[in-house]
Design a protein around this motif. Sequence first.
Motif, PDB file in Angstrom:
ATOM      1  N   ARG A   1      70.003 126.374 -52.412  1.00 28.12           N
ATOM      2  CA  ARG A   1      69.399 126.241 -53.738  1.00 28.12           C
ATOM      3  C   ARG A   1      69.996 127.273 -54.695  1.00 28.12           C
ATOM      4  O   ARG A   1      70.561 128.278 -54.285  1.00 28.12           O
ATOM      5  CB  ARG A   1      67.887 126.441 -53.652  1.00 28.12           C
ATOM      6  CG  ARG A   1      67.175 125.398 -52.800  1.00 28.12           C
ATOM      7  CD  ARG A   1      65.690 125.696 -52.687  1.00 28.12           C
ATOM      8  NE  ARG A   1      65.045 124.743 -51.789  1.00 28.12           N
ATOM      9  CZ  ARG A   1      64.582 123.562 -52.164  1.00 28.12           C
ATOM     10  NH1 ARG A   1      64.685 123.200 -53.435  1.00 28.12           N
ATOM     11  NH2 ARG A   1      64.004 122.746 -51.311  1.00 28.12           N
TER      12      ARG A   1
ATOM     13  N   LEU B   1      68.659 123.272 -49.277  1.00 28.91           N
ATOM     14  CA  LEU B   1      68.399 122.122 -50.139  1.00 28.91           C
ATOM     15  C   LEU B   1      69.003 120.838 -49.574  1.00 28.91           C
ATOM     16  O   LEU B   1      68.344 119.801 -49.531  1.00 28.91           O
ATOM     17  CB  LEU B   1      68.961 122.388 -51.535  1.00 28.91           C
ATOM     18  CG  LEU B   1      68.779 121.270 -52.555  1.00 28.91           C
ATOM     19  CD1 LEU B   1      67.307 120.930 -52.752  1.00 28.91           C
ATOM     20  CD2 LEU B   1      69.406 121.656 -53.891  1.00 28.91           C
TER      21      LEU B   1
ATOM     22  N   GLU C   1      65.045 119.109 -58.442  1.00 27.94           N
ATOM     23  CA  GLU C   1      65.541 120.089 -57.477  1.00 27.94           C
ATOM     24  C   GLU C   1      67.041 119.950 -57.260  1.00 27.94           C
ATOM     25  O   GLU C   1      67.708 120.915 -56.868  1.00 27.94           O
ATOM     26  CB  GLU C   1      64.798 119.951 -56.146  1.00 27.94           C
ATOM     27  CG  GLU C   1      63.330 120.327 -56.229  1.00 27.94           C
ATOM     28  CD  GLU C   1      62.641 120.298 -54.885  1.00 27.94           C
ATOM     29  OE1 GLU C   1      63.282 120.675 -53.864  1.00 27.94           O
ATOM     30  OE2 GLU C   1      61.459 119.900 -54.830  1.00 27.94           O
TER      31      GLU C   1
ATOM     32  N   ASN D   1      65.284 127.228 -58.048  1.00 31.07           N
ATOM     33  CA  ASN D   1      64.909 126.393 -56.912  1.00 31.07           C
ATOM     34  C   ASN D   1      65.785 125.142 -56.816  1.00 31.07           C
ATOM     35  O   ASN D   1      65.676 124.372 -55.870  1.00 31.07           O
ATOM     36  CB  ASN D   1      63.432 125.980 -57.035  1.00 31.07           C
ATOM     37  CG  ASN D   1      62.875 125.428 -55.747  1.00 31.07           C
ATOM     38  OD1 ASN D   1      63.083 125.991 -54.681  1.00 31.07           O
ATOM     39  ND2 ASN D   1      62.158 124.316 -55.823  1.00 31.07           N
ATOM     40  N   ALA D   2      66.642 124.932 -57.809  1.00 29.07           N
ATOM     41  CA  ALA D   2      67.449 123.717 -57.889  1.00 29.07           C
ATOM     42  C   ALA D   2      68.934 124.034 -57.707  1.00 29.07           C
ATOM     43  O   ALA D   2      69.356 125.186 -57.759  1.00 29.07           O
ATOM     44  CB  ALA D   2      67.234 123.030 -59.237  1.00 29.07           C
TER      45      ALA D   2
ATOM     46  N   SER E   1      65.880 118.735 -49.374  1.00 28.26           N
ATOM     47  CA  SER E   1      64.631 119.499 -49.332  1.00 28.26           C
ATOM     48  C   SER E   1      63.778 119.096 -48.134  1.00 28.26           C
ATOM     49  O   SER E   1      62.560 118.983 -48.226  1.00 28.26           O
ATOM     50  CB  SER E   1      63.849 119.291 -50.642  1.00 28.26           C
ATOM     51  OG  SER E   1      62.872 120.286 -50.809  1.00 28.26           O
TER      52      SER E   1
END
Length: 230
Positions: A27, A2, A145, A175-176, A62
């Motif tokens: 992430r 990330l 995110e 995903n964050a 990202s």
Amino acid sequence: MLLEFNKVCKYYGNKAALNNIDLQLERGKIIGLLGPNGSGKTTLIKILSGILTPSSGDLKISGKNIGIETKKIVSYLPEKTYLSDWMTVQQTLNFFKDFYEDFSIETALDMLQRLNIQPSEKLRTMSKGTREKVQLILVMSRNAELYLLDEPIGGVDPAARDYILKTIISNFNENASVLISTHLISDVENVLDDVIFLKYGNIVLHSTVDEIREQNGKSVDALFREVFAC
């Protein structure tokens, strides 16, 4: 990955606020960004949010360079309240809905109801702590995110802290990640996956909470007090 920092520096005049930061963050993590005043925490967060630019080095969120595209996926809570006092809570919701495609009014209204905050209330009639709750709710109602939270529980009463931390945990997806800067380490320690210790703009520790407990036999708060003892 990330977040990727590559030798990121930030100078104010001749003073280094951040010094050759090399860092990768995954992430699905809640990460504590910890350090005394003047350690560079807010500078790092402002660089990630796009408010400040590094003096040298580069970083990506990202896989994207900091800019318009990263602002679409980053939800930022500054230490100071920035909402206008004349607005009602509902107007702040509408403002965020207009500004961010990923904002969910339904999520925000649910959190407001749980904290007994009425959408019709004006911010000027609220206590400082309640205004900070509203601002945190706005930030956590985005499907971002990366969430950047600068002292998210500093101004709220202890009774509300547990709910706010639960809100932080439950309102981001796998995903964050959430990056929390705070001085109230003992209050947030139980929700953290990883911690970063910053000292004079340098990373002096980056570890999982479990590793700290296993290798040092102490809590994050206890280790922090040891590392940063005056």
